[in-house]
Scaffold this active site. Structure first.
Site, PDB file in Angstrom:
ATOM      1  N   LYS A  51       0.868  -1.190   0.000  1.00 31.15           N
ATOM      2  CA  LYS A  51       0.000   0.000   0.000  1.00 31.15           C
ATOM      3  C   LYS A  51       0.900   1.234   0.000  1.00 31.15           C
ATOM      4  O   LYS A  51       1.913   1.270   0.719  1.00 31.15           O
ATOM      5  CB  LYS A  51      -0.881  -0.045   1.253  1.00 31.15           C
ATOM      6  CG  LYS A  51      -1.904   1.071   1.375  1.00 31.15           C
ATOM      7  CD  LYS A  51      -2.748   0.866   2.632  1.00 31.15           C
ATOM      8  CE  LYS A  51      -3.882   1.869   2.755  1.00 31.15           C
ATOM      9  NZ  LYS A  51      -4.708   1.631   3.970  1.00 31.15           N
ATOM     10  N   SER A  55      -9.660  -0.894   7.085  1.00 29.74           N
ATOM     11  CA  SER A  55      -9.092  -0.782   5.731  1.00 29.74           C
ATOM     12  C   SER A  55      -8.365  -1.999   5.199  1.00 29.74           C
ATOM     13  O   SER A  55      -7.976  -2.005   4.030  1.00 29.74           O
ATOM     14  CB  SER A  55      -8.163   0.423   5.653  1.00 29.74           C
ATOM     15  OG  SER A  55      -8.943   1.570   5.449  1.00 29.74           O
ATOM     16  N   SER A  65      -9.577   1.506   2.817  1.00 27.41           N
ATOM     17  CA  SER A  65      -8.730   2.307   1.967  1.00 27.41           C
ATOM     18  C   SER A  65      -7.664   1.513   1.223  1.00 27.41           C
ATOM     19  O   SER A  65      -7.126   1.991   0.235  1.00 27.41           O
ATOM     20  CB  SER A  65      -8.054   3.398   2.801  1.00 27.41           C
ATOM     21  OG  SER A  65      -7.210   2.822   3.775  1.00 27.41           O
TER      22      SER A  65
HETATM   23  N1  GLN Z   1     -12.916   3.718   6.141  1.00 31.44           N
HETATM   24  C1  GLN Z   1     -12.413   4.182   7.390  1.00 31.44           C
HETATM   25  C2  GLN Z   1     -12.068   5.639   7.275  1.00 31.44           C
HETATM   26  O1  GLN Z   1     -12.368   6.211   6.305  1.00 31.44           O
HETATM   27  C3  GLN Z   1     -11.222   3.378   7.806  1.00 31.44           C
HETATM   28  C4  GLN Z   1     -10.015   3.682   7.043  1.00 31.44           C
HETATM   29  C5  GLN Z   1      -8.816   2.881   7.433  1.00 31.44           C
HETATM   30  O2  GLN Z   1      -8.925   1.849   8.098  1.00 31.44           O
HETATM   31  N2  GLN Z   1      -7.667   3.384   7.044  1.00 31.44           N
HETATM   32  O3  GLN Z   1     -11.507   6.229   8.145  1.00 31.44           O
END
Ligand code: GLN
Length: 473
Positions: A74, A173, A149
């Site tokens: 990532k 994420s 994400s």
């Molecule tokens: N979707 C969640 C957010 O927008 C979690 C994101 C993540 O785990 N990086 O914060």
């Protein structure tokens, strides 16, 4: 596609890592334009790593548990001399001077990092639609999101570009995109995997973890990257757990709580999958316990104060001086403002505003401090649950992968996608998502297994029971 376990075994036995790399690069070349998975492919670095593995094997040495396994990272993990963007324009042109600890550990285990994958800008989102470089498409249905994400890292494995990848999980994420792409995803116990070199979003929640097509590969990768790191002050002092050795331990005698709040509100096909998964565990010797943990419902609200508060502080460093982009201004304040205005996307700005608001004098007690109290409650209610059962089961996401654009106009609808994953981040415990069954349009469903801190071996063994029942072994 061969599994990581198979590749490592064959490379250690003399098959060439360079050949594995070539097949991975060929799939990337064929599919990346359509799917937008990789933001950067580091061919030079990958060939150097693969050759080093081949030379080691040629010398008769063991080349590591991940020898020759191509891996996608990532793009919020620092890679020395290789562009690292967090899918943000504000980091344009920035090349970190050092590797994240996980990258060094992958290399030490013989893995071959091939490149950096797309994400929601600064890991804020659930669909990759917040990337400054366009969304990633779900390889299983390109009209749908791969989740986020870490959508790029999930798509890399689902598209068979690499057998494994790393993502980060702050509120879901890793688990959410794993569920939407039909993969195993692990959110390890907070502190198990070093955050050194992971670009910070919300430091008290962020954890790096693996994506894989099967439970054994996920265990193999997690084991290779975890363990104490003196460069991360929140790194757990204990030695790394043994995971692969326990992968076939099963669930006999384990007590498994089916949690109402981790199912309620999900689509019927998701609910059915969770019920069926629980029945599989029971048949394998586990004892099922129906449970309700009402506090879990407060997780989302607490998270959307705590995570933005930490983000607003962490992202203050992007000032036009130290990293990447700089826009001109008549004085320093104007330069800072112009840089941040041009460099950050809409969601990141929303989070910074939410966070600074929640932390501002007068509102701190009402919002941030209140959210911290909810977090403490969350920790206590999970601890109570784990006093009664060995693990919990629920859904990872309320639905299968959704179509592009369906949630972009309504941030709350997007945030609700993480309602089942966020509580574990708040408590710092462990959770995995295991592909189990399919729903609408034959798309994969993820079942979530949750356990106390350092219960990864137990959760992965239970995941293995589900995977075998599904005929994937
Ligand atoms: N979707 C969640 C957010 O927008 C979690 C994101 C993540 O785990 N990086 O914060």
């Amino acid at each position: 596609m061969k599994s990581a376990t198979e590749i490592a075994a064959s490379v250690n036995a003399g098959a060439l890592a360079v050949t594995e790399l070539e097949s991975s690069l060929a799939v990337i070349a064929q599919k990346n334009e359509e799917l937008n998975v990789f933001l950067y492919v580091d061919e030079e670095g990958a060939y150097a790593a693969a050759r080093a593995v081949d030379e080691k094997v040629a010398r008769g040495e063991f080349a590591g548990v991940l020898a020759g396994v191509p891996v996608a990272l990532k793009d919020n993990m620092c890679t020395r001399g290789v562009p690292t963007t967090c899918s943000s324009k504000i980091l344009a042109g920035w090349k970190p001077p050092y590797n994240a600890t996980v990258v060094d550990r992958l290399l030490a285990a013989g893995a071959v990092p091939v490149g950096k994958t797309n994400l929601d800008e600064f890991a804020m989102g659930s669909s990759t639609e917040n990337s400054a470089f366009g969304p990633t498409k779900n390889p299983l249905d390109p009209t749908r999101v791969p989740g986020g994400s870490s959508g790029g890292s999930a798509a890399a494995v689902a598209a068979m570009m690499t057998p494994i990848s790393l993502g980060s999980d702050t509120g879901g994420s890793i688990r959410q995109p794993a569920a939407l792409c039909g993969l195993v995803g692990v959110k390890a116990t907070y502190g198990l995997v070093s955050r050194y070199g992971l670009i910070a979003f919300a430091s008290s929640l962020d954890q790096i973890g693996p994506f894989a097509t099967n439970v054994t590969d996920a265990a193999l990768v997690l084991e290779a990257i975890c363990g104490h790191d003196a460069r991360d002050s929140t790194s757990l002092p204990e030695s790394a757990p043994s995971l692969v050795a326990h992968i076939n331990d099963g669930v006999a005698g384990q007590r498994v709580g089916i949690v109402r709040e981790l199912i309620e509100g999900s689509d019927d096909d998701v609910e059915r999958a969770v019920t069926r998964a629980a029945a599989v565990l029971r048949e394998a010797g586990a004892e099922l316990v129906e449970m309700s943990i009402p506090e879990l419902k407060l997780g989302l609200s607490a998270y959307y104060l705590i995570a933005p508060a930490e983000a607003s502080s962490n992202l203050a460093r992007y000032d036009g001086v130290r990293y990447g982009l700089r826009m001109d201004g008549v004085d320093v304040a104007a330069m800072n403002e112009a840089t941040r205005t041009a460099g950050f996307g809409a969601e990141v700005k929303r989070r910074i505003m939410l966070g600074t608001y929640a932390l501002s004098s007068g509102y701190y007690d009402e919002y941030y401090a209140q959210a911290l109290k909810v977090r403490t409650q969350m920790i206590a209610s999970f601890a109570r649950a784990y006093g009664q059962v060995d693990m919990l089961i629920g859904a990872t996401t309320p639905s299968v992968a959704f179509k592009f654009g369906t949630k972009t106009q309504d941030p709350l609808a997007m945030y609700l996608n993480d309602v089942f994953t966020i509580p574990t981040n708040l408590s710092g415990d462990a959770a995995v998502s295991i592909p189990f069954g399919t729903g609408e349009e034959n798309l994969p469903i993820g079942v979530q297994l949750l356990g106390p801190g350092r219960s990864e071996a137990r959760l992965l063994a239970a995941g293995r029971v589900l995977e075998i029942a599904e005929g994937r072994s």
